[in-house]
Design a protein around this motif. Structure first.
Motif, PDB file in Angstrom:
ATOM      1  N   ARG A 141      15.773  51.288  38.509  1.00 50.35           N
ATOM      2  CA  ARG A 141      16.008  52.091  39.712  1.00 50.35           C
ATOM      3  C   ARG A 141      17.354  51.767  40.366  1.00 50.35           C
ATOM      4  O   ARG A 141      17.877  52.574  41.130  1.00 50.35           O
ATOM      5  N   THR A 142      17.896  50.585  40.079  1.00 43.49           N
ATOM      6  CA  THR A 142      19.145  50.143  40.709  1.00 43.49           C
ATOM      7  C   THR A 142      20.077  49.619  39.618  1.00 43.49           C
ATOM      8  O   THR A 142      20.346  48.425  39.530  1.00 43.49           O
ATOM      9  N   PRO A 143      20.591  50.494  38.762  1.00 42.52           N
ATOM     10  CA  PRO A 143      21.414  50.036  37.643  1.00 42.52           C
ATOM     11  C   PRO A 143      22.700  49.332  38.074  1.00 42.52           C
ATOM     12  O   PRO A 143      23.240  48.530  37.315  1.00 42.52           O
ATOM     13  N   ALA A 144      23.170  49.580  39.282  1.00 41.43           N
ATOM     14  CA  ALA A 144      24.385  48.903  39.747  1.00 41.43           C
ATOM     15  C   ALA A 144      24.193  47.389  39.798  1.00 41.43           C
ATOM     16  O   ALA A 144      25.157  46.632  39.696  1.00 41.43           O
ATOM     17  N   PHE A 145      22.945  46.954  39.926  1.00 41.93           N
ATOM     18  CA  PHE A 145      22.665  45.517  39.962  1.00 41.93           C
ATOM     19  C   PHE A 145      23.176  44.828  38.697  1.00 41.93           C
ATOM     20  O   PHE A 145      23.682  43.702  38.753  1.00 41.93           O
ATOM     21  N   LEU A 146      23.059  45.489  37.559  1.00 40.19           N
ATOM     22  CA  LEU A 146      23.524  44.893  36.301  1.00 40.19           C
ATOM     23  C   LEU A 146      25.022  44.627  36.346  1.00 40.19           C
ATOM     24  O   LEU A 146      25.502  43.668  35.734  1.00 40.19           O
ATOM     25  N   GLY A 147      25.768  45.458  37.064  1.00 39.62           N
ATOM     26  CA  GLY A 147      27.202  45.215  37.236  1.00 39.62           C
ATOM     27  C   GLY A 147      27.469  43.920  37.985  1.00 39.62           C
ATOM     28  O   GLY A 147      28.391  43.176  37.648  1.00 39.62           O
ATOM     29  N   PHE A 148      26.654  43.641  38.995  1.00 35.90           N
ATOM     30  CA  PHE A 148      26.802  42.382  39.733  1.00 35.90           C
ATOM     31  C   PHE A 148      26.503  41.189  38.830  1.00 35.90           C
ATOM     32  O   PHE A 148      27.206  40.176  38.880  1.00 35.90           O
ATOM     33  N   LEU A 149      25.470  41.324  37.997  1.00 29.14           N
ATOM     34  CA  LEU A 149      25.161  40.244  37.047  1.00 29.14           C
ATOM     35  C   LEU A 149      26.302  40.061  36.051  1.00 29.14           C
ATOM     36  O   LEU A 149      26.724  38.933  35.781  1.00 29.14           O
ATOM     37  N   ALA A 150      26.789  41.161  35.508  1.00 33.22           N
ATOM     38  CA  ALA A 150      27.875  41.086  34.530  1.00 33.22           C
ATOM     39  C   ALA A 150      29.113  40.455  35.147  1.00 33.22           C
ATOM     40  O   ALA A 150      29.785  39.632  34.504  1.00 33.22           O
ATOM     41  N   ASN A 151      29.417  40.807  36.370  1.00 32.97           N
ATOM     42  CA  ASN A 151      30.574  40.233  37.052  1.00 32.97           C
ATOM     43  C   ASN A 151      30.449  38.715  37.147  1.00 32.97           C
ATOM     44  O   ASN A 151      31.415  37.984  36.918  1.00 32.97           O
ATOM     45  N   GLN A 152      29.262  38.254  37.471  1.00 32.40           N
ATOM     46  CA  GLN A 152      29.043  36.804  37.560  1.00 32.40           C
ATOM     47  C   GLN A 152      29.168  36.149  36.183  1.00 32.40           C
ATOM     48  O   GLN A 152      29.736  35.072  36.048  1.00 32.40           O
ATOM     49  N   LEU A 153      28.656  36.803  35.166  1.00 35.41           N
ATOM     50  CA  LEU A 153      28.674  36.226  33.821  1.00 35.41           C
ATOM     51  C   LEU A 153      30.087  36.093  33.259  1.00 35.41           C
ATOM     52  O   LEU A 153      30.396  35.116  32.593  1.00 35.41           O
ATOM     53  N   VAL A 154      30.949  37.080  33.526  1.00 37.55           N
ATOM     54  CA  VAL A 154      32.304  37.002  32.975  1.00 37.55           C
ATOM     55  C   VAL A 154      33.141  35.940  33.677  1.00 37.55           C
ATOM     56  O   VAL A 154      34.196  35.556  33.180  1.00 37.55           O
ATOM     57  N   LYS A 155      32.678  35.465  34.808  1.00 37.74           N
ATOM     58  CA  LYS A 155      33.381  34.381  35.496  1.00 37.74           C
ATOM     59  C   LYS A 155      33.181  33.042  34.790  1.00 37.74           C
ATOM     60  O   LYS A 155      33.888  32.086  35.060  1.00 37.74           O
ATOM     61  N   ASN A 156      32.203  32.981  33.897  1.00 36.25           N
ATOM     62  CA  ASN A 156      31.928  31.758  33.143  1.00 36.25           C
ATOM     63  C   ASN A 156      32.388  31.954  31.709  1.00 36.25           C
ATOM     64  O   ASN A 156      31.775  32.716  30.959  1.00 36.25           O
ATOM     65  N   PRO A 157      33.442  31.292  31.301  1.00 35.95           N
ATOM     66  CA  PRO A 157      33.957  31.498  29.941  1.00 35.95           C
ATOM     67  C   PRO A 157      32.984  30.966  28.885  1.00 35.95           C
ATOM     68  O   PRO A 157      32.217  30.043  29.147  1.00 35.95           O
ATOM     69  N   PRO A 158      33.023  31.555  27.694  1.00 37.62           N
ATOM     70  CA  PRO A 158      32.154  31.083  26.616  1.00 37.62           C
ATOM     71  C   PRO A 158      32.625  29.719  26.118  1.00 37.62           C
ATOM     72  O   PRO A 158      33.783  29.334  26.313  1.00 37.62           O
ATOM     73  N   PRO A 159      31.728  28.981  25.459  1.00 36.49           N
ATOM     74  CA  PRO A 159      32.131  27.680  24.919  1.00 36.49           C
ATOM     75  C   PRO A 159      33.065  27.867  23.725  1.00 36.49           C
ATOM     76  O   PRO A 159      32.676  28.412  22.701  1.00 36.49           O
ATOM     77  N   LEU A 160      34.315  27.455  23.892  1.00 37.61           N
ATOM     78  CA  LEU A 160      35.297  27.606  22.822  1.00 37.61           C
ATOM     79  C   LEU A 160      35.610  26.254  22.212  1.00 37.61           C
ATOM     80  O   LEU A 160      35.709  25.251  22.891  1.00 37.61           O
ATOM     81  N   GLY A 161      35.781  26.267  20.905  1.00 34.18           N
ATOM     82  CA  GLY A 161      36.120  25.049  20.185  1.00 34.18           C
ATOM     83  C   GLY A 161      37.531  25.122  19.624  1.00 34.18           C
ATOM     84  O   GLY A 161      38.416  25.776  20.186  1.00 34.18           O
ATOM     85  N   PHE A 162      37.710  24.503  18.500  1.00 37.33           N
ATOM     86  CA  PHE A 162      38.993  24.444  17.819  1.00 37.33           C
ATOM     87  C   PHE A 162      39.523  25.849  17.549  1.00 37.33           C
ATOM     88  O   PHE A 162      38.792  26.729  17.125  1.00 37.33           O
TER      89      PHE A 162
END
Length: 172
Positions: A141-162
């Protein structure tokens, strides 16, 4: 849960023990803590509500302490069923989730990222299933909420190695 339940007697209402975070996603490591909550059936009247509060106030600290004794310390942030914030009737959980989705401020998004990946310890648990269905419908019912979640998630970089490659397991 069963052992403590035998000690304190039967609950006055049906309930579901849910886990979330790494345990909810089945990503636990050797060193993990407790991330759990209780969703219980809505009491039919004030007396049943009082008995439920009393029973869970007795039950949840004993479970917390038993799990701690087994090497699972309580969540330092307090995301445990022994915290009354995370032990409530089904309608209260629905209301809480609705609020987080409708007003996704930083705190609401943080709680959502932690709690929305819950799973019940008893597969097919009807109380947890109803909460899961409600959550899915509320987000649809509130699909814009997923945008808020996605915004928070992209602020955390993935674990990168060599050579900036994402760190993954060798198998599986």
């Amino acid at each position: 849960l069963e052992l403590v339940g035998r000690e304190v007697g039967p609950a006055p209402v049906p309930w579901s023990w849910i886990v979330f975070g790494s345990e909810g996603r089945r990503e636990q490591t050797f060193k993990t803590d407790q991330d759990n909550a209780i969703v219980y059936a809505d009491p039919r009247n004030a007396e049943e509500a009082r008995r439920a509060l009393d029973w869970f106030a007795l039950f949840t600290p004993r479970v917390r302490d038993a799990l701690n004794g087994c090497g699972f310390p309580p969540c330092p942030a307090g995301y445990i069923a022994a915290n009354p914030t995370w032990c409530k009737p089904l309608e209260s959980w629905k209301h809480l989730f609705n609020g987080w989705i409708a007003n996704p401020d930083a705190r609401a998004v943080l709680h959502s990222l932690i709690l929305f990946d819950f799973r019940p310890l008893r597969p097919g648990d009807p109380i947890a299933a109803e909460l899961r269905a409600h959550l899915g419908a509320a987000i649809r019912r509130t699909p814009a909420f997923l945008g808020f979640l996605a915004n928070q998630l992209v602020k955390n970089p993935p674990p990168l190695g060599f050579i900036n490659r994402i760190v993954v397991e060798n198998v599986g």
